[in-house]
Design an enzyme around this catalytic site. Structure first.
Site, mmCIF file in Angstrom:
data_model
loop_
_atom_site.group_PDB
_atom_site.id
_atom_site.type_symbol
_atom_site.label_atom_id
_atom_site.label_comp_id
_atom_site.label_asym_id
_atom_site.label_seq_id
_atom_site.Cartn_x
_atom_site.Cartn_y
_atom_site.Cartn_z
ATOM 1 N N CYS A 109 -6.262 0.557 -6.617
ATOM 2 C CA CYS A 109 -5.862 0.383 -8.028
ATOM 3 C C CYS A 109 -6.660 -0.780 -8.593
ATOM 4 O O CYS A 109 -7.027 -1.702 -7.862
ATOM 5 C CB CYS A 109 -4.365 0.067 -8.100
ATOM 6 S SG CYS A 109 -3.648 0.184 -9.769
ATOM 7 N N CYS A 116 2.813 -5.854 -6.526
ATOM 8 C CA CYS A 116 2.490 -4.547 -5.933
ATOM 9 C C CYS A 116 1.439 -4.691 -4.837
ATOM 10 O O CYS A 116 0.365 -5.250 -5.058
ATOM 11 C CB CYS A 116 1.987 -3.592 -7.002
ATOM 12 S SG CYS A 116 1.630 -1.953 -6.339
ATOM 13 N N CYS A 332 8.598 1.477 -2.913
ATOM 14 C CA CYS A 332 7.766 1.137 -4.065
ATOM 15 C C CYS A 332 6.972 -0.133 -3.808
ATOM 16 O O CYS A 332 7.524 -1.138 -3.382
ATOM 17 C CB CYS A 332 8.617 0.883 -5.298
ATOM 18 S SG CYS A 332 9.588 2.274 -5.814
#
Ligand code: SAH
Length: 349
Positions: A109, A116, A332
């Protein structure tokens, strides 16, 4: 560039195979797979050799191999998949008699969300629509009989709006008839809030959208999601509001990761409700799944319960998403392979 199966739409297949019926047979055949083929076979049921041979000469399959499967005690399975030049992750989460497949849209990403783990990987490349479909197909094949795959969420690695052409194609492929024929509401694309991409997605797709809001002030949001300086909270919610007016049938979700002491106060709960007033969105509260080096805290359970209660009491639909597969780093924001080996510190749930 020629596109590989299963990345071609029913219309494209109809054109290439010169018949709707053959295209339908081909999609049904894909639906019958029990393993992801290494290459296309010489014959396919319902498609004459005369038409199939030239098709097969033009199109192939993406390379997708299961490198590793990890099964969590709660039934969540994390797959590490080897694709061309990258390893990506896909997660299958069973609940209430059906499974949700969580797919990656990019290998890595480019967004810099502090909380994250995917950002640690950097960015390797965009995934093709056929590679997103392949993730779904692979995870679907091994879904337990008592929890067949029914939902797909683009919540794995990557920011879907940064690879929107391929994500839109993948959504179209997932929802097309006769296979896999998922309902648009059963496919959810989750975004960190890339505003121009959100606007286009909301115009071009009927699928559900989840916005990762994660804060109630621009100051705090910019701390954990630097891109908030470009696309602040109000602007993002205005886009959702306008889309909800145009298209009241779409499901909209607001994801809110709770960080202990940062965004989990009563004042945050009240601001969250105020921000979402008039927007038919459901809130998913996700207690932060920690990983080393972020300086962020997991909220206490009591805080999660109190925050949830305060939001619900003001009439806002809201659920707490309990972490699934935390001990296998499938929850997550934990989708980063390196950390699996390097002493990831799972929290008791
Ligand atoms: N890039 C997309 C999809 C991937 S992240 C997006 O940002 O929405 C999917 C969800 O996981 C997002 O709601 C994100 O806020 C949340 N998330 C990311 N890291 C997390 C963590 N460490 N703990 C809990 N939730 C996290």
């Amino acid at each position: 560039m020629t596109r590989n199966l299963p990345g071609l739409t029913l219309d494209e297949l109809t054109k290439e195979l010169d018949s709707r019926q053959r295209a339908v047979e081909l999609l049904k055949w894909i639906g019958s797979w029990t393993a992801f083929p290494k290459e296309l076979p010489e014959t396919v049921p319902g498609v004459s050799h005369r038409v199939w041979a030239p098709f097969r000469a033009r199109h192939g399959l993406p390379r997708v191999e299961v490198k590793e499967r990890k099964l969590s005690e709660d039934g969540t399975t994390k797959y590490a998949l080897q694709v061309d030049g990258a390893v990506i992750e896909t997660v299958r989460i069973p609940a209430n008699g059906r499974s949700t497949i969580c797919v990656s849209s990019q290998a890595g990403c480019t967004r810099k969300c502090v909380f994250c783990a995917t950002k640690e990987l950097g960015f390797t490349r965009q995934l093709k629509a056929e590679e997103m479909l392949a993730q779904y197909l692979l995870a679907r094949m091994e879904a337990p009989a008592d929890a067949p795959a029914r939902n797909v969420v683009f919540m794995g690695m990557g920011e879907p709006m940064d690879n929107l052409d391929e994500v839109l194609r993948a959504v179209e492929l997932l929802t097309q008839s006769p296979f896999p024929q998922l309902r648009a509401q059963s496919v959810t694309v989750s975004t960190s809030g890339v505003l121009p991409g959100m606007e286009r997605f909301l115009r071009e797709s009927k699928a559900s959208l989840a916005l990762s809001l994660n804060a109630t002030t621009d100051e705090v949001r910019a701390q954990v999601m630097p891109q908030n300086k470009t696309w602040p909270i109000r602007a993002l919610l205005d886009v959702l509001r306008a889309a909800a007016e145009r298209d009241p049938d779409r499901d909209t979700f607001v994801e809110y990761v709770l960080f202990g002491g940062l965004n989990d106060t009563d004042a945050d709960a009240d601001r969250l409700v105020a921000l979402l007033r008039g927007l038919p969105a459901r809130v998913n509260l996700i207690p932060y799944n920690p990983f080393p080096g972020t300086g962020l805290q997991t909220p206490t359970e009591a805080r999660v319960v109190a925050f949830h209660r305060r939001v619900v009491d003001q009439g806002q639909l809201c659920l707490v998403r309990s972490p699934r597969g935390r001990e296998i780093a499938a929850a997550c924001g934990q989708l980063v392979l390196a950390s699996d080996a390097q002493g990831f510190v799972p929290q008791p749930t």
